[in-house]
Design a protein around this motif. Structure first.
Motif, PDB file in Angstrom:
ATOM      1  N   ASP A 210       0.848  -1.189   0.000  1.00  0.00           N
ATOM      2  CA  ASP A 210       0.000   0.000   0.000  1.00  0.00           C
ATOM      3  C   ASP A 210       0.888   1.243   0.000  1.00  0.00           C
ATOM      4  O   ASP A 210       1.579   1.528   0.983  1.00  0.00           O
ATOM      5  N   LEU A 211       0.863   2.006  -1.085  1.00  0.00           N
ATOM      6  CA  LEU A 211       1.753   3.152  -1.218  1.00  0.00           C
ATOM      7  C   LEU A 211       1.390   4.271  -0.247  1.00  0.00           C
ATOM      8  O   LEU A 211       2.278   4.954   0.289  1.00  0.00           O
ATOM      9  N   ASP A 212       0.093   4.484  -0.011  1.00  0.00           N
ATOM     10  CA  ASP A 212      -0.316   5.490   0.979  1.00  0.00           C
ATOM     11  C   ASP A 212       0.239   5.135   2.351  1.00  0.00           C
ATOM     12  O   ASP A 212       0.725   6.005   3.088  1.00  0.00           O
ATOM     13  N   GLU A 213       0.154   3.862   2.704  1.00  0.00           N
ATOM     14  CA  GLU A 213       0.653   3.398   4.002  1.00  0.00           C
ATOM     15  C   GLU A 213       2.155   3.631   4.110  1.00  0.00           C
ATOM     16  O   GLU A 213       2.650   4.098   5.144  1.00  0.00           O
ATOM     17  N   ALA A 214       2.887   3.340   3.045  1.00  0.00           N
ATOM     18  CA  ALA A 214       4.340   3.511   3.060  1.00  0.00           C
ATOM     19  C   ALA A 214       4.723   4.970   3.273  1.00  0.00           C
ATOM     20  O   ALA A 214       5.598   5.288   4.095  1.00  0.00           O
ATOM     21  N   VAL A 215       4.069   5.870   2.550  1.00  0.00           N
ATOM     22  CA  VAL A 215       4.408   7.294   2.679  1.00  0.00           C
ATOM     23  C   VAL A 215       4.006   7.816   4.056  1.00  0.00           C
ATOM     24  O   VAL A 215       4.721   8.630   4.655  1.00  0.00           O
ATOM     25  N   TYR A 216       2.892   7.342   4.569  1.00  0.00           N
ATOM     26  CA  TYR A 216       2.401   7.804   5.870  1.00  0.00           C
ATOM     27  C   TYR A 216       3.317   7.371   7.011  1.00  0.00           C
ATOM     28  O   TYR A 216       3.553   8.123   7.956  1.00  0.00           O
ATOM     29  N   LEU A 217       3.864   6.163   6.919  1.00  0.00           N
ATOM     30  CA  LEU A 217       4.623   5.614   8.041  1.00  0.00           C
ATOM     31  C   LEU A 217       6.122   5.899   7.986  1.00  0.00           C
ATOM     32  O   LEU A 217       6.750   6.116   9.020  1.00  0.00           O
ATOM     33  N   ALA A 218       6.707   5.881   6.807  1.00  0.00           N
ATOM     34  CA  ALA A 218       8.159   5.714   6.691  1.00  0.00           C
ATOM     35  C   ALA A 218       8.959   7.004   6.776  1.00  0.00           C
ATOM     36  O   ALA A 218       8.512   8.076   6.369  1.00  0.00           O
ATOM     37  N   ASP A 219      10.195   6.854   7.286  1.00  0.00           N
ATOM     38  CA  ASP A 219      11.226   7.874   7.095  1.00  0.00           C
ATOM     39  C   ASP A 219      11.789   7.752   5.691  1.00  0.00           C
ATOM     40  O   ASP A 219      11.959   8.740   4.981  1.00  0.00           O
ATOM     41  N   ARG A 220      12.100   6.499   5.311  1.00  0.00           N
ATOM     42  CA  ARG A 220      12.597   6.218   3.967  1.00  0.00           C
ATOM     43  C   ARG A 220      11.859   4.998   3.420  1.00  0.00           C
ATOM     44  O   ARG A 220      11.402   4.147   4.186  1.00  0.00           O
ATOM     45  N   ILE A 221      11.777   4.930   2.087  1.00  0.00           N
ATOM     46  CA  ILE A 221      11.090   3.830   1.428  1.00  0.00           C
ATOM     47  C   ILE A 221      12.061   3.154   0.472  1.00  0.00           C
ATOM     48  O   ILE A 221      12.615   3.790  -0.426  1.00  0.00           O
ATOM     49  N   LEU A 222      12.255   1.842   0.685  1.00  0.00           N
ATOM     50  CA  LEU A 222      13.092   1.037  -0.193  1.00  0.00           C
ATOM     51  C   LEU A 222      12.198   0.449  -1.283  1.00  0.00           C
ATOM     52  O   LEU A 222      11.263  -0.285  -0.983  1.00  0.00           O
ATOM     53  N   LYS A 257       4.103   9.790  -3.374  1.00  0.00           N
ATOM     54  CA  LYS A 257       3.297   8.681  -3.886  1.00  0.00           C
ATOM     55  C   LYS A 257       3.386   8.593  -5.410  1.00  0.00           C
ATOM     56  O   LYS A 257       3.492   7.502  -5.976  1.00  0.00           O
ATOM     57  N   ARG A 258       3.380   9.749  -6.060  1.00  0.00           N
ATOM     58  CA  ARG A 258       3.481   9.750  -7.525  1.00  0.00           C
ATOM     59  C   ARG A 258       4.812   9.154  -7.982  1.00  0.00           C
ATOM     60  O   ARG A 258       4.864   8.396  -8.954  1.00  0.00           O
ATOM     61  N   ARG A 259       5.897   9.470  -7.257  1.00  0.00           N
ATOM     62  CA  ARG A 259       7.201   8.907  -7.601  1.00  0.00           C
ATOM     63  C   ARG A 259       7.206   7.392  -7.422  1.00  0.00           C
ATOM     64  O   ARG A 259       7.751   6.649  -8.255  1.00  0.00           O
ATOM     65  N   LEU A 260       6.590   6.904  -6.355  1.00  0.00           N
ATOM     66  CA  LEU A 260       6.499   5.457  -6.138  1.00  0.00           C
ATOM     67  C   LEU A 260       5.718   4.779  -7.258  1.00  0.00           C
ATOM     68  O   LEU A 260       6.109   3.718  -7.750  1.00  0.00           O
ATOM     69  N   GLU A 261       4.616   5.403  -7.673  1.00  0.00           N
ATOM     70  CA  GLU A 261       3.811   4.823  -8.751  1.00  0.00           C
ATOM     71  C   GLU A 261       4.598   4.777 -10.052  1.00  0.00           C
ATOM     72  O   GLU A 261       4.486   3.816 -10.830  1.00  0.00           O
ATOM     73  N   GLU A 262       5.415   5.808 -10.309  1.00  0.00           N
ATOM     74  CA  GLU A 262       6.238   5.819 -11.519  1.00  0.00           C
ATOM     75  C   GLU A 262       7.249   4.677 -11.510  1.00  0.00           C
ATOM     76  O   GLU A 262       7.523   4.068 -12.546  1.00  0.00           O
ATOM     77  N   LEU A 263       7.796   4.383 -10.331  1.00  0.00           N
ATOM     78  CA  LEU A 263       8.790   3.326 -10.226  1.00  0.00           C
ATOM     79  C   LEU A 263       8.166   1.940 -10.302  1.00  0.00           C
ATOM     80  O   LEU A 263       8.690   1.033 -10.963  1.00  0.00           O
ATOM     81  N   ILE A 264       7.051   1.762  -9.619  1.00  0.00           N
ATOM     82  CA  ILE A 264       6.456   0.427  -9.504  1.00  0.00           C
ATOM     83  C   ILE A 264       5.554   0.102 -10.682  1.00  0.00           C
ATOM     84  O   ILE A 264       5.486  -1.045 -11.139  1.00  0.00           O
ATOM     85  N   HIS A 265       4.865   1.112 -11.202  1.00  0.00           N
ATOM     86  CA  HIS A 265       3.923   0.896 -12.317  1.00  0.00           C
ATOM     87  C   HIS A 265       4.267   1.848 -13.460  1.00  0.00           C
ATOM     88  O   HIS A 265       3.504   2.774 -13.755  1.00  0.00           O
ATOM     89  N   PRO A 266       5.405   1.642 -14.115  1.00  0.00           N
ATOM     90  CA  PRO A 266       5.774   2.533 -15.222  1.00  0.00           C
ATOM     91  C   PRO A 266       4.795   2.387 -16.374  1.00  0.00           C
ATOM     92  O   PRO A 266       4.188   1.324 -16.563  1.00  0.00           O
ATOM     93  N   PRO A 267       4.611   3.450 -17.159  1.00  0.00           N
ATOM     94  CA  PRO A 267       3.692   3.352 -18.304  1.00  0.00           C
ATOM     95  C   PRO A 267       4.198   2.336 -19.316  1.00  0.00           C
ATOM     96  O   PRO A 267       5.408   2.189 -19.520  1.00  0.00           O
ATOM     97  N   VAL A 268       3.278   1.598 -19.910  1.00  0.00           N
ATOM     98  CA  VAL A 268       3.640   0.597 -20.911  1.00  0.00           C
ATOM     99  C   VAL A 268       2.892   0.883 -22.198  1.00  0.00           C
ATOM    100  O   VAL A 268       1.785   1.437 -22.192  1.00  0.00           O
ATOM    101  N   THR A 269       3.490   0.508 -23.299  1.00  0.00           N
ATOM    102  CA  THR A 269       2.851   0.639 -24.596  1.00  0.00           C
ATOM    103  C   THR A 269       2.125  -0.661 -24.904  1.00  0.00           C
ATOM    104  O   THR A 269       2.740  -1.732 -24.975  1.00  0.00           O
ATOM    105  N   VAL A 270       0.823  -0.587 -25.056  1.00  0.00           N
ATOM    106  CA  VAL A 270       0.010  -1.778 -25.279  1.00  0.00           C
ATOM    107  C   VAL A 270      -0.302  -1.888 -26.762  1.00  0.00           C
ATOM    108  O   VAL A 270      -0.875  -0.971 -27.361  1.00  0.00           O
ATOM    109  N   THR A 271       0.084  -2.999 -27.357  1.00  0.00           N
ATOM    110  CA  THR A 271      -0.253  -3.226 -28.753  1.00  0.00           C
ATOM    111  C   THR A 271      -1.724  -3.578 -28.876  1.00  0.00           C
ATOM    112  O   THR A 271      -2.405  -3.866 -27.886  1.00  0.00           O
TER     113      THR A 271
END
Length: 293
Positions: A210-222, A257-271
């Motif tokens: 949960d990305l919201d949970e990570a940002v809410y709790l953490a000092d740093r996120i791996l 959160k936006r940075r995490l989404e970019e890293l974990i769910h990068p945009p893909v080109t769908v044929t």
């Protein structure tokens, strides 16, 4: 941009002693289909009293990593050091909280929290007195003589946290501990955990999807990437402390959160034919949904 207060906090954090050090960690599983590399070249450090969350796409090895840190899995290569000493198996210097409710159903709340203390040689009286202090810390003193089946999901996890902390470990390892809870209970548990962390000498490594949970709790996120699991980025969370639910809409929170989404769910080109289900229409043509009528 981080405020000067947040920058100062990270500078102070970096000056603290390193509690947990992971060097070139590798985990390879032997399967009937051949070797599968779950983790590769994992390197990071966690400072004393830091709260680090680990996130990543499904299959990136988050749970495998935390089980290795707990000594429940053996790494294929690399080293883990806790306060300078090599980690070679489970030990009371690390407490573990799992996603599932791992309480002993035949023991009361007090007896569950006493269990680890008794295993490490405490007398029954000392174990009981210590257990009651931890039960009070998590706000369950009225339920000390209750059994797990008499508790809600959130209460069970509070007991699990108290049991993990009773041996006064240096590091608390948590593998998606709130994943099975409803949204309201999860929010309360996050607040409980932050309050506990702020008031005792504990370092936390927390696995979550949960990305919201990570940002809410953490000092740093791996952030781990998958296949194989590798460190993609370590992000310093610029959201100031103390954390409150109101910060979920702050610019710092949303940018992280936006940075995490970019890293974990990068945009893909769908044929045109990619990921298309081979469906047979089983309703009338004029029975349309998801379109303009």
């Amino acid at each position: 941009m981080q405020s000067s207060t947040v920058k100062d906090r990270f500078e102070r954090l970096k000056q603290r002693p390193v509690t947990l050090e992971v060097n070139n960690l590798v985990k390879v599983f032997d399967t009937p289909q051949g070797d599968v590399t779950a983790l590769q070249a994992i390197n990071f450090t966690v400072h004393r009293r830091e709260f680090v969350c680990v996130v990543g796409a499904s299959g990136c090895g988050k749970s495998t990593l935390v089980r290795i840190l707990a000594g429940l899995e053996t790494p294929s290569a690399g080293t883990i050091r806790l306060n300078g000493a090599a980690v070679e198996g489970p030990g009371p210097d690390r407490g573990m909280v799992f996603q599932g409710y791992t309480l002993f159903p035949w023991l009361t709340v007090k007896q569950n929290v006493m269990f680890g203390l008794r295993c490490t040689g405490h007398s029954r009286y000392t174990a009981e007195q210590d257990a009651l202090q931890w039960i009070d810390l998590v706000g369950l003193n009225r339920f000390a003589d209750s059994y797990p089946h008499q508790l809600s999901g959130g209460m069970k996890q509070r007991v699990a946290i108290a049991r993990a902390l009773a041996n006064q470990p240096k590091v608390l390892l948590m593998d998606e501990p709130f994943g099975a809870l409803d949204a309201q209970t999860r929010a309360r548990m996050q607040a409980y955990l932050l309050e506990i962390w702020q008031n005792i000498d504990i370092t936390v490594v927390f696995i979550t999807h949960d990305l919201d949970e990570a940002v809410y709790l953490a000092d740093r996120i791996l952030v781990l990437k998958a296949n194989p699991g590798e460190v993609q980025e370590m992000i310093e969370v610029p959201v100031p402390h103390p954390r409150t639910p109101a910060q979920f809409l702050s610019a710092e929170f949303l940018a992280t959160k936006r940075r995490l989404e970019e890293l974990i769910h990068p945009p893909v080109t769908v044929t045109e034919d990619a990921d298309r289900l081979n469906m047979v229409r089983m309703v009338a043509v004029d029975d349309a949904v998801g379109s303009v009528f």
